[in-house]
Motif scaffolding. Sequence first.
Motif, PDB file in Angstrom:
ATOM      1  N   ILE A  54       0.840  -1.202   0.000  1.00 37.34           N
ATOM      2  CA  ILE A  54       0.000   0.000   0.000  1.00 37.34           C
ATOM      3  C   ILE A  54       0.875   1.251   0.000  1.00 37.34           C
ATOM      4  CG2 ILE A  54      -1.635   1.355   1.373  1.00 37.34           C
ATOM      5  CD1 ILE A  54      -2.829  -1.328   2.304  1.00 37.34           C
ATOM      6  N   GLY A  55       1.948   1.234   0.783  1.00 36.43           N
ATOM      7  CA  GLY A  55       2.871   2.358   0.798  1.00 36.43           C
ATOM      8  C   GLY A  55       3.509   2.588  -0.561  1.00 36.43           C
ATOM      9  N   ALA A  56       3.828   1.480  -1.253  1.00 36.03           N
ATOM     10  CA  ALA A  56       4.411   1.595  -2.595  1.00 36.03           C
ATOM     11  C   ALA A  56       3.430   2.239  -3.566  1.00 36.03           C
ATOM     12  CB  ALA A  56       4.830   0.206  -3.098  1.00 36.03           C
ATOM     13  N   VAL A  57       2.173   1.835  -3.487  1.00 33.49           N
ATOM     14  CA  VAL A  57       1.156   2.408  -4.374  1.00 33.49           C
ATOM     15  C   VAL A  57       0.997   3.906  -4.094  1.00 33.49           C
ATOM     16  CG1 VAL A  57      -1.304   2.398  -4.964  1.00 33.49           C
ATOM     17  CG2 VAL A  57      -0.084   0.240  -4.665  1.00 33.49           C
ATOM     18  N   GLY A  58       0.954   4.274  -2.810  1.00 35.63           N
ATOM     19  CA  GLY A  58       0.776   5.674  -2.439  1.00 35.63           C
ATOM     20  C   GLY A  58       1.924   6.551  -2.893  1.00 35.63           C
ATOM     21  N   LEU A  59       3.160   6.086  -2.716  1.00 33.85           N
ATOM     22  CA  LEU A  59       4.311   6.880  -3.135  1.00 33.85           C
ATOM     23  C   LEU A  59       4.421   6.928  -4.656  1.00 33.85           C
ATOM     24  CD1 LEU A  59       6.771   8.537  -2.442  1.00 33.85           C
ATOM     25  CD2 LEU A  59       8.077   6.415  -2.160  1.00 33.85           C
ATOM     26  N   HIS A  60       4.095   5.824  -5.317  1.00 31.97           N
ATOM     27  CA  HIS A  60       4.143   5.783  -6.790  1.00 31.97           C
ATOM     28  C   HIS A  60       3.199   6.827  -7.385  1.00 31.97           C
ATOM     29  CE1 HIS A  60       3.073   4.034 -10.820  1.00 31.97           C
ATOM     30  NE2 HIS A  60       4.385   3.994 -10.886  1.00 31.97           N
ATOM     31  N   LEU A  61       2.060   7.032  -6.742  1.00 29.88           N
ATOM     32  CA  LEU A  61       1.110   8.052  -7.210  1.00 29.88           C
ATOM     33  C   LEU A  61       1.753   9.440  -7.276  1.00 29.88           C
ATOM     34  CD1 LEU A  61      -2.260   7.282  -5.402  1.00 29.88           C
ATOM     35  CD2 LEU A  61      -1.937   7.540  -7.862  1.00 29.88           C
ATOM     36  N   LEU A  62       2.566   9.749  -6.282  1.00 29.12           N
ATOM     37  CA  LEU A  62       3.178  11.072  -6.225  1.00 29.12           C
ATOM     38  C   LEU A  62       4.428  11.178  -7.095  1.00 29.12           C
ATOM     39  CD1 LEU A  62       2.837  11.930  -2.425  1.00 29.12           C
ATOM     40  CD2 LEU A  62       1.203  12.258  -4.279  1.00 29.12           C
ATOM     41  N   LEU A  63       5.149  10.079  -7.229  1.00 28.87           N
ATOM     42  CA  LEU A  63       6.372  10.106  -8.034  1.00 28.87           C
ATOM     43  C   LEU A  63       6.081  10.044  -9.530  1.00 28.87           C
ATOM     44  CD1 LEU A  63       8.691   7.698  -5.997  1.00 28.87           C
ATOM     45  CD2 LEU A  63       8.927  10.173  -6.208  1.00 28.87           C
ATOM     46  N   ASN A  64       4.972   9.398  -9.884  1.00 32.08           N
ATOM     47  CA  ASN A  64       4.688   9.126 -11.288  1.00 32.08           C
ATOM     48  C   ASN A  64       3.675  10.116 -11.877  1.00 32.08           C
ATOM     49  OD1 ASN A  64       4.991   7.547 -13.666  1.00 32.08           O
ATOM     50  ND2 ASN A  64       3.071   6.497 -13.218  1.00 32.08           N
ATOM     51  N   THR A  65       3.824  11.385 -11.558  1.00 36.73           N
ATOM     52  CA  THR A  65       2.876  12.375 -12.088  1.00 36.73           C
ATOM     53  C   THR A  65       3.003  12.522 -13.605  1.00 36.73           C
ATOM     54  OG1 THR A  65       4.475  14.138 -11.624  1.00 36.73           O
ATOM     55  CG2 THR A  65       2.820  13.672  -9.929  1.00 36.73           C
ATOM     56  N   GLU A  66       4.177  12.217 -14.148  1.00 36.87           N
ATOM     57  CA  GLU A  66       4.361  12.286 -15.607  1.00 36.87           C
ATOM     58  C   GLU A  66       3.938  10.995 -16.312  1.00 36.87           C
ATOM     59  OE1 GLU A  66       6.767  12.906 -13.433  1.00 36.87           O
ATOM     60  OE2 GLU A  66       7.126  15.070 -13.593  1.00 36.87           O
ATOM     61  N   ARG A  67       3.553   9.983 -15.521  1.00 36.75           N
ATOM     62  CA  ARG A  67       3.112   8.683 -16.040  1.00 36.75           C
ATOM     63  C   ARG A  67       4.182   8.018 -16.922  1.00 36.75           C
ATOM     64  NH1 ARG A  67      -2.397   8.450 -15.035  1.00 36.75           N
ATOM     65  NH2 ARG A  67      -3.402  10.473 -14.690  1.00 36.75           N
ATOM     66  N   THR A  68       5.419   8.078 -16.471  1.00 38.40           N
ATOM     67  CA  THR A  68       6.513   7.447 -17.222  1.00 38.40           C
ATOM     68  C   THR A  68       7.164   6.294 -16.452  1.00 38.40           C
ATOM     69  OG1 THR A  68       8.091   9.061 -16.314  1.00 38.40           O
ATOM     70  CG2 THR A  68       7.066   9.588 -18.442  1.00 38.40           C
ATOM     71  N   LEU A  69       6.732   6.081 -15.207  1.00 41.54           N
ATOM     72  CA  LEU A  69       7.345   5.067 -14.355  1.00 41.54           C
ATOM     73  C   LEU A  69       6.345   3.957 -14.059  1.00 41.54           C
ATOM     74  CD1 LEU A  69       9.758   4.183 -12.541  1.00 41.54           C
ATOM     75  CD2 LEU A  69       8.734   5.566 -10.712  1.00 41.54           C
ATOM     76  N   ALA A  70       6.583   2.774 -14.621  1.00 46.99           N
ATOM     77  CA  ALA A  70       5.690   1.633 -14.398  1.00 46.99           C
ATOM     78  C   ALA A  70       5.793   1.163 -12.947  1.00 46.99           C
ATOM     79  CB  ALA A  70       6.044   0.492 -15.346  1.00 46.99           C
ATOM     80  N   PHE A  71       4.643   0.772 -12.372  1.00 42.28           N
ATOM     81  CA  PHE A  71       4.638   0.365 -10.972  1.00 42.28           C
ATOM     82  C   PHE A  71       5.538  -0.837 -10.731  1.00 42.28           C
ATOM     83  CE2 PHE A  71       2.858  -2.159  -7.444  1.00 42.28           C
ATOM     84  CZ  PHE A  71       3.016  -1.238  -6.422  1.00 42.28           C
ATOM     85  N   MET A  72       5.541  -1.813 -11.658  1.00 44.70           N
ATOM     86  CA  MET A  72       6.348  -3.015 -11.467  1.00 44.70           C
ATOM     87  C   MET A  72       7.844  -2.712 -11.560  1.00 44.70           C
ATOM     88  SD  MET A  72       4.199  -5.131 -10.549  1.00 44.70           S
ATOM     89  CE  MET A  72       5.368  -6.476 -10.333  1.00 44.70           C
ATOM     90  N   SER A  73       8.207  -1.612 -12.206  1.00 45.37           N
ATOM     91  CA  SER A  73       9.607  -1.184 -12.204  1.00 45.37           C
ATOM     92  C   SER A  73       9.951  -0.460 -10.902  1.00 45.37           C
ATOM     93  CB  SER A  73       9.880  -0.256 -13.392  1.00 45.37           C
ATOM     94  OG  SER A  73       9.681  -0.928 -14.614  1.00 45.37           O
ATOM     95  N   PHE A  74       8.938   0.205 -10.336  1.00 42.89           N
ATOM     96  CA  PHE A  74       9.148   0.965  -9.113  1.00 42.89           C
ATOM     97  C   PHE A  74       9.160   0.082  -7.872  1.00 42.89           C
ATOM     98  CE2 PHE A  74       6.971   3.142  -5.534  1.00 42.89           C
ATOM     99  CZ  PHE A  74       7.977   4.031  -5.192  1.00 42.89           C
ATOM    100  N   LEU A  75       8.350  -0.995  -7.871  1.00 41.19           N
ATOM    101  CA  LEU A  75       8.183  -1.810  -6.669  1.00 41.19           C
ATOM    102  C   LEU A  75       9.497  -2.371  -6.127  1.00 41.19           C
ATOM    103  CD1 LEU A  75       6.281  -3.021  -4.581  1.00 41.19           C
ATOM    104  CD2 LEU A  75       5.871  -4.937  -6.136  1.00 41.19           C
ATOM    105  N   PRO A  76      10.382  -2.952  -6.972  1.00 37.04           N
ATOM    106  CA  PRO A  76      11.652  -3.428  -6.408  1.00 37.04           C
ATOM    107  C   PRO A  76      12.477  -2.325  -5.760  1.00 37.04           C
ATOM    108  CG  PRO A  76      11.314  -4.321  -8.610  1.00 37.04           C
ATOM    109  CD  PRO A  76      10.276  -3.271  -8.398  1.00 37.04           C
TER     110      PRO A  76
END
Length: 301
Positions: A54-76
Amino acid sequence: MTLPSVRWRIALGLALLLALLAVLDVTEIAAVLRRIDARWTLAAAGLMCTTTLIGAVGLHLLLNTERTLAFMSFLPLYWTAWAVGLVFPGQVGDMASITVGLRRHGLAPAVTLGRSMADKLVSLLLMVVFALWAVRQHLSPLLMGAFALCTVLGAMLLLVLLRHGGRLARHRIVEFLRKAMLEALLVWRRFPGRIAINAALTVLKICLSGLAYWCMFQAFGFHAAPAWDVITLVAVSSLVAYIPISFNGVGTAEAAGVALFSTVGVTPPSVLASYLVLRAIGLCLAWIPAGAWLLLARRRG
């Protein structure tokens, strides 16, 4: 007046933890650990994994404002940052790790740090809300004193930073931090919807994290502690860990937990055993996947 060095913070945390073990009697804590229920322990581990996702999803929302970072790339990267944050002194190890990792994805360090700071600020504010609820519900002098102490220490640290900040004015780190803070404010202003979703996910994360402690109390046979009381008291204990006077809250969080959870009928040895088991579970859950990911990344490189 300066902040304690890393060496002194490690020494202070370990000394406080050893003092707790001595005062509460190691043999009694060992007796508590022997009666642990594996099913409730697995439930606590599952909740810890869920809160991390859940923390990963929440932070990904703020980091990926340009929609260029896939969640599965961010999770590791996030998972590895969690692992680093568990062993790096202070509360910034995870942010530093994510900042370094995302540089390869084209995000400037100041941007990554600023958006991570926005996420941390949401978490901090909401934990304060949960903690205030605990203070309101358990108006014991001990709890009020502990919360007041945290507030005073936090204010003192802020004054130290303000007093000595002028000496750093010539250094580039000041400009870097200024850009990071401006980025954090920009995220709050430009993406209120994402901040709102992040806040909702943070509330869920705080609740599930508190339930992990509640499950550990169940594992040691304490079934009377109300789940909501445990959740709010864990928030108070977590705020103590933010005060950089020990190594990552080691010792201080346990001491606060022992004092706080006595208000809901959990014995001190069981509280300390729960904290130690959850720390061990967290290290395993964080470092086994992170270690595997780092090993694969090294082989590919």
